[in-house]
Design a protein around this motif. Structure first.
Motif, PDB file in Angstrom:
ATOM      1  N   UNK A  81       0.851  -1.253  -0.009  1.00  0.00           N
ATOM      2  CA  UNK A  81       0.142   0.170  -0.090  1.00  0.00           C
ATOM      3  C   UNK A  81       0.842   1.250   0.035  1.00  0.00           C
ATOM      4  N   UNK A  82       0.634   2.212  -1.074  1.00  0.00           N
ATOM      5  CA  UNK A  82       1.375   3.465  -1.141  1.00  0.00           C
ATOM      6  C   UNK A  82       0.377   4.502  -0.403  1.00  0.00           C
ATOM      7  N   UNK A  83       1.222   5.137   0.684  1.00  0.00           N
ATOM      8  CA  UNK A  83       0.271   5.932   1.299  1.00  0.00           C
ATOM      9  C   UNK A  83       1.280   7.478   1.534  1.00  0.00           C
ATOM     10  N   UNK A  84       0.500   8.453   1.836  1.00  0.00           N
ATOM     11  CA  UNK A  84       0.935   9.849   2.157  1.00  0.00           C
ATOM     12  C   UNK A  84       0.238  10.212   3.529  1.00  0.00           C
ATOM     13  N   UNK A  85       0.889  11.076   4.263  1.00  0.00           N
ATOM     14  CA  UNK A  85       0.521  11.691   5.703  1.00  0.00           C
ATOM     15  C   UNK A  85      -0.272  12.848   5.129  1.00  0.00           C
ATOM     16  N   UNK A  86      -1.355  12.711   5.765  1.00  0.00           N
ATOM     17  CA  UNK A  86      -2.570  13.919   5.794  1.00  0.00           C
ATOM     18  C   UNK A  86      -1.940  15.228   5.948  1.00  0.00           C
ATOM     19  N   UNK A  87      -0.994  15.341   6.924  1.00  0.00           N
ATOM     20  CA  UNK A  87      -0.453  16.606   7.168  1.00  0.00           C
ATOM     21  C   UNK A  87       0.388  17.205   5.932  1.00  0.00           C
ATOM     22  N   UNK A  88       0.756  16.444   5.246  1.00  0.00           N
ATOM     23  CA  UNK A  88       1.678  16.821   4.185  1.00  0.00           C
ATOM     24  C   UNK A  88       0.757  17.216   2.622  1.00  0.00           C
ATOM     25  N   UNK A  89      -0.644  17.202   2.848  1.00  0.00           N
ATOM     26  CA  UNK A  89      -1.302  17.407   1.905  1.00  0.00           C
ATOM     27  C   UNK A  89      -1.813  19.060   1.789  1.00  0.00           C
ATOM     28  N   UNK A  90      -1.799  19.642   0.678  1.00  0.00           N
ATOM     29  CA  UNK A  90      -2.161  21.067   0.735  1.00  0.00           C
ATOM     30  C   UNK A  90      -3.653  21.141   0.623  1.00  0.00           C
ATOM     31  N   UNK A  91      -4.075  22.261   1.159  1.00  0.00           N
ATOM     32  CA  UNK A  91      -5.623  22.589   1.092  1.00  0.00           C
ATOM     33  C   UNK A  91      -6.127  22.629  -0.162  1.00  0.00           C
ATOM     34  N   UNK A  92      -7.387  21.852  -0.324  1.00  0.00           N
ATOM     35  CA  UNK A  92      -7.746  21.843  -1.671  1.00  0.00           C
ATOM     36  C   UNK A  92      -8.055  23.296  -2.231  1.00  0.00           C
ATOM     37  N   UNK A  93      -8.168  24.300  -1.351  1.00  0.00           N
ATOM     38  CA  UNK A  93      -8.254  25.794  -1.990  1.00  0.00           C
ATOM     39  C   UNK A  93      -9.829  26.061  -2.465  1.00  0.00           C
ATOM     40  N   UNK A  94     -10.764  25.074  -2.370  1.00  0.00           N
ATOM     41  CA  UNK A  94     -12.006  25.179  -2.659  1.00  0.00           C
ATOM     42  C   UNK A  94     -12.833  24.817  -1.291  1.00  0.00           C
ATOM     43  N   UNK A  95     -13.705  25.826  -1.114  1.00  0.00           N
ATOM     44  CA  UNK A  95     -14.503  25.769   0.255  1.00  0.00           C
ATOM     45  C   UNK A  95     -15.582  24.623   0.134  1.00  0.00           C
ATOM     46  N   UNK A  96     -15.723  24.216  -0.853  1.00  0.00           N
ATOM     47  CA  UNK A  96     -16.675  23.022  -1.255  1.00  0.00           C
ATOM     48  C   UNK A  96     -15.995  21.773  -1.675  1.00  0.00           C
ATOM     49  N   UNK A  97     -14.690  21.711  -1.442  1.00  0.00           N
ATOM     50  CA  UNK A  97     -13.974  20.435  -1.568  1.00  0.00           C
ATOM     51  C   UNK A  97     -13.342  20.088  -0.327  1.00  0.00           C
ATOM     52  N   UNK A  98     -13.420  18.440  -0.037  1.00  0.00           N
ATOM     53  CA  UNK A  98     -12.946  18.190   1.177  1.00  0.00           C
ATOM     54  C   UNK A  98     -12.263  16.865   0.972  1.00  0.00           C
ATOM     55  N   UNK A  99     -11.194  16.543   1.547  1.00  0.00           N
ATOM     56  CA  UNK A  99     -10.604  15.188   1.797  1.00  0.00           C
ATOM     57  C   UNK A  99     -11.508  14.337   2.493  1.00  0.00           C
ATOM     58  N   UNK A 100     -11.427  13.125   2.338  1.00  0.00           N
ATOM     59  CA  UNK A 100     -12.184  12.232   3.139  1.00  0.00           C
ATOM     60  C   UNK A 100     -11.955  12.396   4.661  1.00  0.00           C
ATOM     61  N   UNK A 101     -10.537  12.314   4.986  1.00  0.00           N
ATOM     62  CA  UNK A 101     -10.197  12.405   6.242  1.00  0.00           C
ATOM     63  C   UNK A 101     -10.622  13.832   6.990  1.00  0.00           C
ATOM     64  N   UNK A 102     -10.852  14.914   6.363  1.00  0.00           N
ATOM     65  CA  UNK A 102     -11.172  15.881   7.046  1.00  0.00           C
ATOM     66  C   UNK A 102     -12.663  15.921   7.437  1.00  0.00           C
ATOM     67  N   UNK A 103     -13.667  14.973   6.761  1.00  0.00           N
ATOM     68  CA  UNK A 103     -14.876  15.025   7.247  1.00  0.00           C
ATOM     69  C   UNK A 103     -15.187  13.892   8.191  1.00  0.00           C
TER      70      UNK A 103
END
Length: 173
Positions: A81-103
């Protein structure tokens, strides 16, 4: 938090190319040449893999990573399994878009403030996204379509999702 972005399904050819099942909306960014991915092997060992190249072929993503140069080596990491750390992800920049882990983990309530439950998972289906909510009242699973008409408000700052469900959506039957 670790977010899985891909899984090695099998080898492809004899030069060590990998068939990767993509589990990200941005495969071109996650599997770009030069990107280093963390990989959890079936043995639970974690290693770094640097992408040398990636290409789409017949609806699949084929990836070369440094250090994997033949079919035997590629087969040895099958299931990784390839993975990234959620802390390394940039903000989506769109107030109507979310990463699953944010919800996941947000409280869910009706527009009148009545508690409904907690988001446990975001499900991706052919019909669109669904919020899987564990009901506060009895612990059952409630599936809520993640559309503006039903989910008018998401506040990450307040850790809250406000819903305006149609009649019957929250009924246990």
């Amino acid at each position: 938090m670790e977010l899985v972005v891909g899984r090695v399904a099998k080898s492809h050819g004899v030069r060590g190319e990998l068939v990767v099942e993509v589990r990200t909306d941005e495969p071109e960014a996650r599997f770009a040449p030069g990107v280093t991915l963390r990989g959890r092997l079936r043995s639970k060992e974690v290693r770094d893999f640097t992408v040398e190249s990636a290409r789409e072929h017949s609806g699949r993503l084929l990836v070369f990573v440094a250090g994997i140069s033949d079919r035997t080596a590629a087969d040895a990491i099958r299931g990784t399994l390839f993975f990234v750390d959620s802390d390394d992800l940039p903000s989506s920049g769109d107030s109507d878009e979310y990463y699953d882990h944010e919800l996941e983990g947000l409280a869910v309530q009706l527009t009148d403030g009545t508690a409904v439950g907690t988001v446990t998972e975001v499900l991706h289906s052919a019909a669109g996204e669904l919020l899987s909510v564990r009901a506060a009242e009895d612990g059952r699973e409630i599936l809520i379509p993640f559309v503006n008409a039903i989910v008018p408000t998401v506040s990450l700052a307040d850790r809250l999702v406000v819903i305006d469900p149609p009649e019957g959506l929250l009924d246990p039957e």
